[in-house]
Design an enzyme around this catalytic site. Structure first.
Site, PDB file in Angstrom:
ATOM      1  N   ASP A   1       0.855  -1.194   0.000  1.00  0.00           N
ATOM      2  CA  ASP A   1       0.000   0.000   0.000  1.00  0.00           C
ATOM      3  C   ASP A   1       0.892   1.246   0.000  1.00  0.00           C
ATOM      4  O   ASP A   1       1.860   1.323   0.757  1.00  0.00           O
ATOM      5  CB  ASP A   1      -0.918   0.003   1.237  1.00  0.00           C
TER       6      ASP A   1
ATOM      7  N   PHE B   1      -6.833  -4.447  -4.566  1.00  0.00           N
ATOM      8  CA  PHE B   1      -7.783  -3.387  -4.175  1.00  0.00           C
ATOM      9  C   PHE B   1      -7.245  -1.998  -4.505  1.00  0.00           C
ATOM     10  O   PHE B   1      -8.031  -1.054  -4.611  1.00  0.00           O
ATOM     11  CB  PHE B   1      -8.027  -3.406  -2.660  1.00  0.00           C
TER      12      PHE B   1
ATOM     13  N   THR C   1     -15.948  -2.255  -9.717  1.00  0.00           N
ATOM     14  CA  THR C   1     -17.148  -1.546  -9.261  1.00  0.00           C
ATOM     15  C   THR C   1     -18.310  -1.630 -10.250  1.00  0.00           C
ATOM     16  O   THR C   1     -18.088  -1.746 -11.465  1.00  0.00           O
ATOM     17  CB  THR C   1     -16.786  -0.049  -9.048  1.00  0.00           C
ATOM     18  N   ASP C   2     -19.526  -1.495  -9.737  1.00  0.00           N
ATOM     19  CA  ASP C   2     -20.715  -1.456 -10.608  1.00  0.00           C
ATOM     20  C   ASP C   2     -20.750  -0.188 -11.463  1.00  0.00           C
ATOM     21  O   ASP C   2     -21.486  -0.120 -12.446  1.00  0.00           O
ATOM     22  CB  ASP C   2     -22.009  -1.562  -9.778  1.00  0.00           C
ATOM     23  N   GLU C   3     -19.920   0.810 -11.088  1.00  0.00           N
ATOM     24  CA  GLU C   3     -19.962   2.076 -11.827  1.00  0.00           C
ATOM     25  C   GLU C   3     -19.465   1.917 -13.266  1.00  0.00           C
ATOM     26  O   GLU C   3     -19.709   2.784 -14.103  1.00  0.00           O
ATOM     27  CB  GLU C   3     -19.172   3.153 -11.082  1.00  0.00           C
TER      28      GLU C   3
ATOM     29  N   TYR D   1     -13.297   8.304 -12.909  1.00  0.00           N
ATOM     30  CA  TYR D   1     -13.043   7.168 -12.001  1.00  0.00           C
ATOM     31  C   TYR D   1     -13.552   5.872 -12.617  1.00  0.00           C
ATOM     32  O   TYR D   1     -12.816   4.889 -12.735  1.00  0.00           O
ATOM     33  CB  TYR D   1     -13.726   7.398 -10.642  1.00  0.00           C
TER      34      TYR D   1
ATOM     35  N   LYS E   1     -11.607   2.457 -14.002  1.00  0.00           N
ATOM     36  CA  LYS E   1     -11.870   1.104 -13.494  1.00  0.00           C
ATOM     37  C   LYS E   1     -12.269   0.179 -14.639  1.00  0.00           C
ATOM     38  O   LYS E   1     -11.834  -0.975 -14.690  1.00  0.00           O
ATOM     39  CB  LYS E   1     -12.965   1.131 -12.415  1.00  0.00           C
TER      40      LYS E   1
ATOM     41  N   ASN F   1     -20.030   0.198  -1.079  1.00  0.00           N
ATOM     42  CA  ASN F   1     -19.780  -0.410   0.233  1.00  0.00           C
ATOM     43  C   ASN F   1     -19.957   0.614   1.348  1.00  0.00           C
ATOM     44  O   ASN F   1     -19.708   1.809   1.146  1.00  0.00           O
ATOM     45  CB  ASN F   1     -18.335  -0.901   0.303  1.00  0.00           C
TER      46      ASN F   1
ATOM     47  N   ARG G   1     -28.484   4.238  -5.220  1.00  0.00           N
ATOM     48  CA  ARG G   1     -27.327   3.346  -5.140  1.00  0.00           C
ATOM     49  C   ARG G   1     -27.735   2.089  -4.385  1.00  0.00           C
ATOM     50  O   ARG G   1     -28.661   2.104  -3.575  1.00  0.00           O
ATOM     51  CB  ARG G   1     -26.163   4.026  -4.399  1.00  0.00           C
TER      52      ARG G   1
ATOM     53  N   ASP H   1     -26.358  19.765  -8.797  1.00  0.00           N
ATOM     54  CA  ASP H   1     -25.761  18.447  -9.004  1.00  0.00           C
ATOM     55  C   ASP H   1     -24.313  18.607  -9.453  1.00  0.00           C
ATOM     56  O   ASP H   1     -23.927  19.639 -10.017  1.00  0.00           O
ATOM     57  CB  ASP H   1     -26.568  17.670 -10.067  1.00  0.00           C
TER      58      ASP H   1
HETATM   59  P1  NAD Z   1      -9.813   3.378  -0.521  1.00  0.00           P
HETATM   60  O1  NAD Z   1      -9.621   4.665  -1.258  1.00  0.00           O
HETATM   61  O2  NAD Z   1     -10.372   3.384   0.844  1.00  0.00           O
HETATM   62  O3  NAD Z   1      -8.399   2.615  -0.440  1.00  0.00           O
HETATM   63  C1  NAD Z   1      -7.501   2.559  -1.519  1.00  0.00           C
HETATM   64  C2  NAD Z   1      -6.165   2.083  -0.969  1.00  0.00           C
HETATM   65  O4  NAD Z   1      -5.256   1.970  -2.073  1.00  0.00           O
HETATM   66  C3  NAD Z   1      -5.538   3.059   0.030  1.00  0.00           C
HETATM   67  O5  NAD Z   1      -5.035   2.344   1.143  1.00  0.00           O
HETATM   68  C4  NAD Z   1      -4.410   3.707  -0.744  1.00  0.00           C
HETATM   69  O6  NAD Z   1      -3.313   4.098   0.070  1.00  0.00           O
HETATM   70  C5  NAD Z   1      -4.034   2.591  -1.716  1.00  0.00           C
HETATM   71  N1  NAD Z   1      -3.398   3.087  -2.935  1.00  0.00           N
HETATM   72  C6  NAD Z   1      -3.837   4.095  -3.729  1.00  0.00           C
HETATM   73  N2  NAD Z   1      -2.979   4.268  -4.748  1.00  0.00           N
HETATM   74  C7  NAD Z   1      -1.996   3.349  -4.603  1.00  0.00           C
HETATM   75  C8  NAD Z   1      -0.835   3.016  -5.358  1.00  0.00           C
HETATM   76  N3  NAD Z   1      -0.509   3.690  -6.476  1.00  0.00           N
HETATM   77  N4  NAD Z   1      -0.054   2.003  -4.932  1.00  0.00           N
HETATM   78  C9  NAD Z   1      -0.371   1.323  -3.798  1.00  0.00           C
HETATM   79  N5  NAD Z   1      -1.446   1.596  -3.035  1.00  0.00           N
HETATM   80  C10 NAD Z   1      -2.258   2.601  -3.441  1.00  0.00           C
HETATM   81  O7  NAD Z   1     -10.670   2.471  -1.502  1.00  0.00           O
HETATM   82  P2  NAD Z   1     -11.774   1.378  -1.142  1.00  0.00           P
HETATM   83  O8  NAD Z   1     -13.069   2.039  -0.985  1.00  0.00           O
HETATM   84  O9  NAD Z   1     -11.253   0.486  -0.080  1.00  0.00           O
HETATM   85  O10 NAD Z   1     -11.820   0.583  -2.532  1.00  0.00           O
HETATM   86  C11 NAD Z   1     -10.954  -0.539  -2.759  1.00  0.00           C
HETATM   87  C12 NAD Z   1     -11.206  -1.050  -4.153  1.00  0.00           C
HETATM   88  O11 NAD Z   1     -12.574  -1.404  -4.298  1.00  0.00           O
HETATM   89  C13 NAD Z   1     -10.919  -0.016  -5.246  1.00  0.00           C
HETATM   90  O12 NAD Z   1     -10.338  -0.685  -6.325  1.00  0.00           O
HETATM   91  C14 NAD Z   1     -12.299   0.519  -5.617  1.00  0.00           C
HETATM   92  O13 NAD Z   1     -12.327   0.942  -6.967  1.00  0.00           O
HETATM   93  C15 NAD Z   1     -13.145  -0.719  -5.410  1.00  0.00           C
HETATM   94  N6  NAD Z   1     -14.559  -0.461  -5.065  1.00  0.00           N
HETATM   95  C16 NAD Z   1     -14.888   0.345  -4.017  1.00  0.00           C
HETATM   96  C17 NAD Z   1     -16.228   0.514  -3.692  1.00  0.00           C
HETATM   97  C18 NAD Z   1     -16.656   1.352  -2.504  1.00  0.00           C
HETATM   98  O14 NAD Z   1     -17.862   1.523  -2.294  1.00  0.00           O
HETATM   99  N7  NAD Z   1     -15.740   1.871  -1.694  1.00  0.00           N
HETATM  100  C19 NAD Z   1     -17.229  -0.108  -4.439  1.00  0.00           C
HETATM  101  C20 NAD Z   1     -16.861  -0.920  -5.510  1.00  0.00           C
HETATM  102  C21 NAD Z   1     -15.507  -1.101  -5.798  1.00  0.00           C
END
Ligand code: NAD
Length: 330
Positions: A34, A80, A124-126, A148, A152, A178, A212, A270
């Site tokens: 990370d 992730f 993601t669903d987006e 974004y 993805k 989430n 959502r 918006d």
């Molecule tokens: P988050 O932003 O909370 O965490 C992202 C993590 O990635 C952080 O710890 C950050 O330090 C790390 N990171 C960012 N850039 C980096 C890099 N270049 N190298 C190494 N680490 C890096 O995100 P989240 O909400 O936990 O989402 C995790 C994954 O799930 C993402 O891929 C996101 O697209 C996907 N996702 C999230 C949601 C949601 O509702 N949060 C829904 C669907 C999918």
């Protein structure tokens, strides 16, 4: 599949996943990679650091040499790490493309070279874009509308190309929104809760009509683990099944839970682009045994309670990233 490299494991969903997977008897070692961007916090891993199975490496997924060295030492990758906040992608799309697309390519490349057993790419669903009716199955066209989601969607295709081209055992998961403890306070639920707890106003885009699907983070992590263990390489799995709700109705729930009134809500124009509704069919992952278990009303109370009791975790973040001043995002 017993030595896992988890990217983004100090973020919201990744840290829940790490805590969950450390409990699995057949998992020998978990390494978190990370970069600790503004969104990553080692505190999210908390007690997990007591586990002798856990290693933590601070580094960037775009660092090909580091990624190569780490992937070589592991048998599976759960990916992730990403830039995850839609609003930020309007002003820094380049960072989103670098991390989400290029970073995924670097990881998939190393996974292919070192013949890992499984590479789970978390998405993601987006990527499906807005659906006015019905629900997207995994073969629904990708029509992302914001940088974004576009990054993805691109990263999903890059990851899957390593299956089609090289036979790398890639699976993609696409989940809905989430919620749960440890989410950065820039996202709507923690943002509203933390503001309401401080007696501050919250802002709703337009009339708050955007719908959502809300999924408890632990349900998503259970789905991701199922895909890691039983998913078929080359396949995509939608992970949904939470509660569909408009931002306005969600706001009503959060006001009630936090003991606040509608006079704390202001309506603003918006944002640049705001998809009206996302919806997914998740029967494919259900066939692997997935079934969400968290009740939304109870999950929201649990989440709000976490923020109420962990002010030291989120208060510095609202100051550091200026989220107290920004409009909300769903
Ligand atoms: P988050 O932003 O909370 O965490 C992202 C993590 O990635 C952080 O710890 C950050 O330090 C790390 N990171 C960012 N850039 C980096 C890099 N270049 N190298 C190494 N680490 C890096 O995100 P989240 O909400 O936990 O989402 C995790 C994954 O799930 C993402 O891929 C996101 O697209 C996907 N996702 C999230 C949601 C949601 O509702 N949060 C829904 C669907 C999918």
């Amino acid at each position: 599949m017993n030595k896992l490299l988890v990217t983004g494991g100090a973020g919201f969903i990744g840290s829940h996943f790490v805590r969950r997977i450390l409990d699995a008897d057949d998992v020998e070692k978990v390494t978190v990679l990370d970069a600790l961007t503004y969104a990553g916090h080692t505190a999210n891993l908390g007690q997990a650091f007591l586990s002798p199975k856990l290693d933590f490496v601070q580094g960037n997924i775009c660092d090909a040499e580091l990624v190569d060295r780490l992937v070589r030492q592991h048998t599976a990758v759960v990916h992730f790490a990403a830039e995850s906040h839609v609003d930020r992608s309007f002003s820094t799309a380049g960072t989103f493309l670098a991390t989400n697309v290029h970073g995924t390519q670097i990881l998939a490349d190393a996974a292919m070279r070192h013949s890992v057993d499984r590479f789970v790419h978390v998405s993601t669903d987006e990527v499906y874009g807005p659906l006015l009716e019905g629900a997207a199955t995994e073969d629904y066209p990708l029509r992302p509308t914001v940088p974004y989601a576009a990054s993805k969607a691109a990263s999903d295709l890059v990851a899957l190309s390593y299956w089609h081209t090289y036979g790398a055992p890639v699976c993609v998961t696409r989940s809905s929104n989430n919620y749960g403890p440890c989410q950065h306070p820039e996202k709507i639920i923690p943002r509203f809760v933390t503001r309401l707890l401080r007696g501050e106003p919250v802002t709703l885009h337009d009339r708050g009509q955007h719908v959502r699907n809300w999924l408890h983070v632990e349900d998503n992590c259970a789905g991701i683990e199922l895909v890691l263990r039983h998913g078929t390489p080359g396949e995509v799995y939608n992970i949904g099944g939470g509660t569909d709700m408009s931002s306005r109705d969600l706001t009503g729930e959060l006001l009630r839970i936090c003991g606040a009134d509608w006079d704390q809500v202001t309506y603003i124009l918006d944002r640049l682009s705001n998809d009206l509704r996302y919806a997914m069919d998740w029967s494919k992952v259900a066939a692997l045994g997935y079934q969400p278990t968290h009740d939304f009303a109870a999950g929201l109370v649990e989440t709000a309670t976490w923020y109420r009791h962990n002010r030291d975790r989120w208060a510095p973040l609202t100051r550091a990233s200026g989220t107290a001043l920004e409009p909300q995002h769903v």
